[in-house]
Design an enzyme around this catalytic site. Structure first.
Site, PDB file in Angstrom:
ATOM      1  N   CYS A   2     -31.533  -2.048  -5.399  1.00  0.00           N
ATOM      2  CA  CYS A   2     -31.885  -3.318  -6.016  1.00  0.00           C
ATOM      3  C   CYS A   2     -32.060  -3.104  -7.512  1.00  0.00           C
ATOM      4  O   CYS A   2     -31.945  -1.992  -8.010  1.00  0.00           O
ATOM      5  CB  CYS A   2     -33.172  -3.865  -5.417  1.00  0.00           C
ATOM      6  SG  CYS A   2     -33.086  -4.163  -3.632  1.00  0.00           S
ATOM      7  N   LEU A  50     -30.270  -6.533  -3.197  1.00  0.00           N
ATOM      8  CA  LEU A  50     -29.191  -6.207  -2.273  1.00  0.00           C
ATOM      9  C   LEU A  50     -29.862  -6.047  -0.918  1.00  0.00           C
ATOM     10  O   LEU A  50     -30.645  -5.112  -0.710  1.00  0.00           O
ATOM     11  CB  LEU A  50     -28.477  -4.906  -2.673  1.00  0.00           C
ATOM     12  CG  LEU A  50     -27.384  -4.428  -1.712  1.00  0.00           C
ATOM     13  CD1 LEU A  50     -26.220  -5.417  -1.672  1.00  0.00           C
ATOM     14  CD2 LEU A  50     -26.864  -3.051  -2.107  1.00  0.00           C
ATOM     15  N   ASN A  75     -37.324  -0.179  -5.917  1.00  0.00           N
ATOM     16  CA  ASN A  75     -35.910   0.010  -5.642  1.00  0.00           C
ATOM     17  C   ASN A  75     -35.781   1.325  -4.883  1.00  0.00           C
ATOM     18  O   ASN A  75     -36.190   2.358  -5.392  1.00  0.00           O
ATOM     19  CB  ASN A  75     -35.137   0.046  -6.972  1.00  0.00           C
ATOM     20  CG  ASN A  75     -33.698   0.540  -6.829  1.00  0.00           C
ATOM     21  OD1 ASN A  75     -33.160   1.164  -7.722  1.00  0.00           O
ATOM     22  ND2 ASN A  75     -33.078   0.257  -5.707  1.00  0.00           N
ATOM     23  N   GLY A  76     -35.248   1.279  -3.682  1.00  0.00           N
ATOM     24  CA  GLY A  76     -35.075   2.531  -2.952  1.00  0.00           C
ATOM     25  C   GLY A  76     -35.211   2.350  -1.458  1.00  0.00           C
ATOM     26  O   GLY A  76     -35.205   1.237  -0.929  1.00  0.00           O
ATOM     27  N   THR A 337     -18.437  15.075 -19.406  1.00  0.00           N
ATOM     28  CA  THR A 337     -18.034  15.251 -18.006  1.00  0.00           C
ATOM     29  C   THR A 337     -18.509  14.100 -17.131  1.00  0.00           C
ATOM     30  O   THR A 337     -17.856  13.729 -16.155  1.00  0.00           O
ATOM     31  CB  THR A 337     -18.520  16.610 -17.464  1.00  0.00           C
ATOM     32  OG1 THR A 337     -17.918  16.844 -16.190  1.00  0.00           O
ATOM     33  CG2 THR A 337     -20.031  16.663 -17.323  1.00  0.00           C
ATOM     34  N   ARG A 340     -15.962  11.252 -17.635  1.00  0.00           N
ATOM     35  CA  ARG A 340     -14.700  11.572 -16.948  1.00  0.00           C
ATOM     36  C   ARG A 340     -14.801  11.317 -15.444  1.00  0.00           C
ATOM     37  O   ARG A 340     -13.935  10.679 -14.842  1.00  0.00           O
ATOM     38  CB  ARG A 340     -14.355  13.041 -17.164  1.00  0.00           C
ATOM     39  CG  ARG A 340     -13.912  13.421 -18.545  1.00  0.00           C
ATOM     40  CD  ARG A 340     -13.722  14.931 -18.600  1.00  0.00           C
ATOM     41  NE  ARG A 340     -13.375  15.427 -19.923  1.00  0.00           N
ATOM     42  CZ  ARG A 340     -13.339  16.707 -20.244  1.00  0.00           C
ATOM     43  NH1 ARG A 340     -13.602  17.631 -19.319  1.00  0.00           N
ATOM     44  NH2 ARG A 340     -13.021  17.085 -21.479  1.00  0.00           N
TER      45      ARG A 340
END
Length: 561
Positions: A2, A50, A75-76, A337, A340
């Site tokens: 969320c 969500l 959130n979690g 990185t 990418r």
């Protein structure tokens, strides 16, 4: 997964401030709530949902009749909420796993609440009766959290920094927006005028320590000792347990599958446990790559072996280059990185969101850091130094791989689950003798591979497949993704600009055109916020000038062999 947002002591109109909360709407596409705090007209919560569990009563901030003075935005996922309910006799009002935070705090205080949570989380807890605000974040920062606290006591908290950078405030100087440190909770006093004052920041868990919640875990009394067969058995038991507890969902579960060891193990164990749990829909696995990429070929082998419903996303370099700016905006970083590797994960997450009904995706993040899987570990001076660097990498995950995995999936409203970063599993693995964990016979992650050698979960060529960086494996062996990017960027950045880079960007100055290009995009969206990244990710113990594994001698010799 969320999006959480809260303000305390705002001097500006909240209806204006709440526009900042809409910048994280992607994290919760199912519902939104904006709620003022009773008695504190300049304090409020914002929440993007969500809906994964309790779709009827899962909106936030969570408030229950038993504790009308407590407000919770989190959130979690808290995987042990039922075990804690059984042990302490909690009377839950909803089916939301996070409700346990309210009950733990009421019974034990914040000192024991955070350490008893088995899961991934970022929370904002308000106690209006005692005028306290508490912030907390899980051990590895799997769930993101940022805060800004001005000198006059205005506090803003958000899942992503983009929800805080444009807040209106009374102070003249630009206040520092910073990531909230993983494995910590903070106590703040709430004043009558809604402003806050930080009281203390407490580290509640280190990755090497067995977590306090292990007492209430479903797996107890593991055999002790470091003989190899015992260790291998314990690794299998704890990893399966890590995957099993993460099956908690009222929405469809899928899995990212690159064909490397980590995602392949997660996929195989996940499919096995879904069958055992009588989950009726097939497991969908997802791979991305160019048509001749090693990852696509390996993922096909794994999918055929385990029997998943496999999806392939064909990646074109032009498409990747086209989304670079939106990826960097989502990430809130300019690390080379990380950028990418994020492009492929961003594109496959977009595919999952648009083309399937999966809302939860499993992934293999955390394994390389935990099991010394990066190729440069072959060059570690000693097992002890390798173990130290493994712990360093785990502590820094929130700036690199965990950040990438969260932002690229959250950008498309997906919830990520990472069993390799399970608290019990990581604490056990780190407790093993250093010499057991190092690469062996020229193969990294040797112990992890050996633990599953006789399990028949994967084809042997996959179980012993050498390490391949995600951003490299999804492209051709002939030409890596980083080479494609560098060729494109070479025409975008003048040599003169690179020569003056240290003057323009004195903190973390870019040393290549690629780094300069990413930094320019980052500064366009987040000017002056470069300190969110303390340093670039780079291999150790070797004279590396690029983070890609394909530039290392060990990788090149392995390809020739």
């Amino acid at each position: 997964m969320c999006g959480i947002w809260a303000l305390f002591g705002s001097d500006e109109c909240l209806s204006v401030q709440c526009l900042s909360a809409m910048k994280i709407a992607h994290r919760g596409p199912d519902a939104f709530r904006f709620e003022n705090v009773n008695g504190f007209t300049n304090c409020c919560f914002g929440f993007h949902r969500l809906a994964i569990v309790d779709q009827l009563y899962g909106m936030q901030p969570i408030r229950v009749k038993k504790f009308p003075y407590l407000w919770l935005c989190y959130n979690g996922e808290i995987y042990n909420f039922k075990q804690l309910q059984k042990h302490f006799g909690f009377d839950y009002q909803t089916l939301v796993d996070g409700e346990v935070i309210l009950h733990l705090y009421n019974k034990l205080g914040i000192e024991q609440t955070a350490p008893l949570l088995d899961g991934v989380f970022a929370f904002i807890l308000l106690d209006t009766a005692n005028r306290k605000v508490f912030l907390g974040r899980d051990t590895y920062g799997v769930r993101p959290l940022f805060r800004v606290l001005t000198d006059d006591g205005f506090l803003g908290v958000c899942s992503e920094a983009k929800g805080l950078v444009d807040l209106k405030h009374a102070v003249s100087s630009c206040p520092k927006v910073e990531p909230f440190l993983p494995g910590h909770y903070e106590v703040l006093d709430l004043k009558p005028n809604g402003k806050v004052a930080s009281v203390e920041m407490v580290k509640f868990h280190s990755c090497k320590d067995e977590p306090l919640h292990a007492t209430y875990d479903t797996v107890q009394n593991l055999p002790s000792g470091f003989d190899l067969e015992t260790v291998k058995s314990n690794i299998r038991i704890l990893f399966e347990n890590a995957v099993r507890k993460r099956l908690m969902s009222h929405r469809r579960i899928g899995c990212l599958l690159s064909g490397g060891l980590d995602s392949s193990l997660v996929s195989a164990v996940l499919l096995k446990l879904m069958k055992e749990s009588n989950i009726t829909y097939p497991l969908q696995t997802f791979a991305i790559g160019m048509e001749d990429s090693p990852d696509l070929l390996a993922a096909r082998k794994v999918s055929a072996y385990i029997g998943s419903d496999h999806h392939e996303v064909i990646f074109h370099s032009e498409e990747g280059i086209r989304v670079l700016e939106e990826v960097i905006f989502s990430l809130e970083t300019y690390d080379i990185t990380t950028v990418r590797a994020s492009v492929g994960m961003y594109l496959i997450s977009r595919y999952i969101r648009k083309k399937t009904d999966n809302a939860v995706v499993f992934s293999g993040e955390g394994s390389d850091e935990l099991t010394e899987g990066y190729i440069y570990f072959h060059k570690a001076p000693s097992p002890e130094e390798a173990a130290e660097d493994s712990e360093r990498l785990l502590k820094e995950l929130y700036m690199f791989d965990v950040l990438r995995a969260d932002r690229t999936t959250a950008a498309h409203g997906l919830e990520l689950r990472v069993p390799f970063l399970d608290h019990r599993f990581t604490a056990y693995y780190l407790s093993l003798p250093a010499e057991l964990r190092v690469p062996k016979n020229g193969i990294e992650k040797y112990l992890l591979r050996e633990a599953f050698q006789d399990s028949n979960l994967l084809p042997k060529e996959i179980l012993w497949r050498p390490k391949e960086a995600f951003s490299d494996g999804m492209t051709s062996i002939k030409k890596s993704w980083f080479s494609i990017l560098q060729d494109h960027i070479d025409h975008q950045v003048d040599d003169f600009l690179l020569e003056k880079a240290a003057e323009k960007f004195p903190f973390n100055p870019p040393k290549t055109k690629e780094a300069y290009y990413y930094r320019q995009i980052f500064e366009k969206h987040y000017p002056g916020r470069s300190d969110w990244l303390t340093h670039y990710w780079m291999p150790r113990w070797i004279k590396a000038t690029d983070p890609s594994a394909r530039t290392l001698k060990h990788y090149k010799s392995a390809i020739k062999d």
